[in-house]
Design an enzyme around this catalytic site. Structure first.
Site, PDB file in Angstrom:
ATOM      1  CB  CYS A 288      45.316  38.721  41.142  1.00  0.00           C
ATOM      2  SG  CYS A 288      46.472  37.630  40.817  1.00  0.00           S
TER       3      CYS A 288
ATOM      4  CB  CYS B  60      48.932  39.029  42.097  1.00  0.00           C
ATOM      5  SG  CYS B  60      48.243  39.143  40.533  1.00  0.00           S
TER       6      CYS B  60
END
Length: 98
Positions: free
Chosen positions: A24, A27
């Site tokens: 991600c 993230c």
């Protein structure tokens, strides 16, 4: 993991849980921000990172549908939750106001 997690969030120190995934992009952007938050707040906050791919039952329990999702716990109670990337000052304000 689940009983361990309960022990971690049942702390008098607020616990910020970051549900993330290795793949991600947002993230990865949030990680250094959380490092800065920890640096600034020190022992007044615990920050725990949970990889949703390795901890699916826990992610499901908290209905994490997207990553990153942050949850703030105080004495085992969830007091705040948000998905997406926030800036350091926003996160610190949230922690201090809950």
């Amino acid at each position: 993991m689940k009983s361990n997690f309960k022990t971690i969030i049942n702390s008098e120190t607020p616990v910020l849980v970051d549900f993330f995934a290795e793949w991600c992009g947002p993230c990865k952007a949030l990680a250094p921000i959380l490092t800065e938050v920890k640096k600034e707040l020190g022992d007044t906050i615990k920050i725990v990172k949970i990889d949703v791919d390795k901890n699916q039952p826990l992610a499901n329990q908290y209905q994490v549908r997207g990553v990153p999702t942050m949850l703030l716990f105080k004495n085992g109670e969830q007091v705040w939750r948000q998905s997406g990337v926030l800036q350091k000052n926003e996160i610190i304000t949230i922690i201090n106001s809950n």
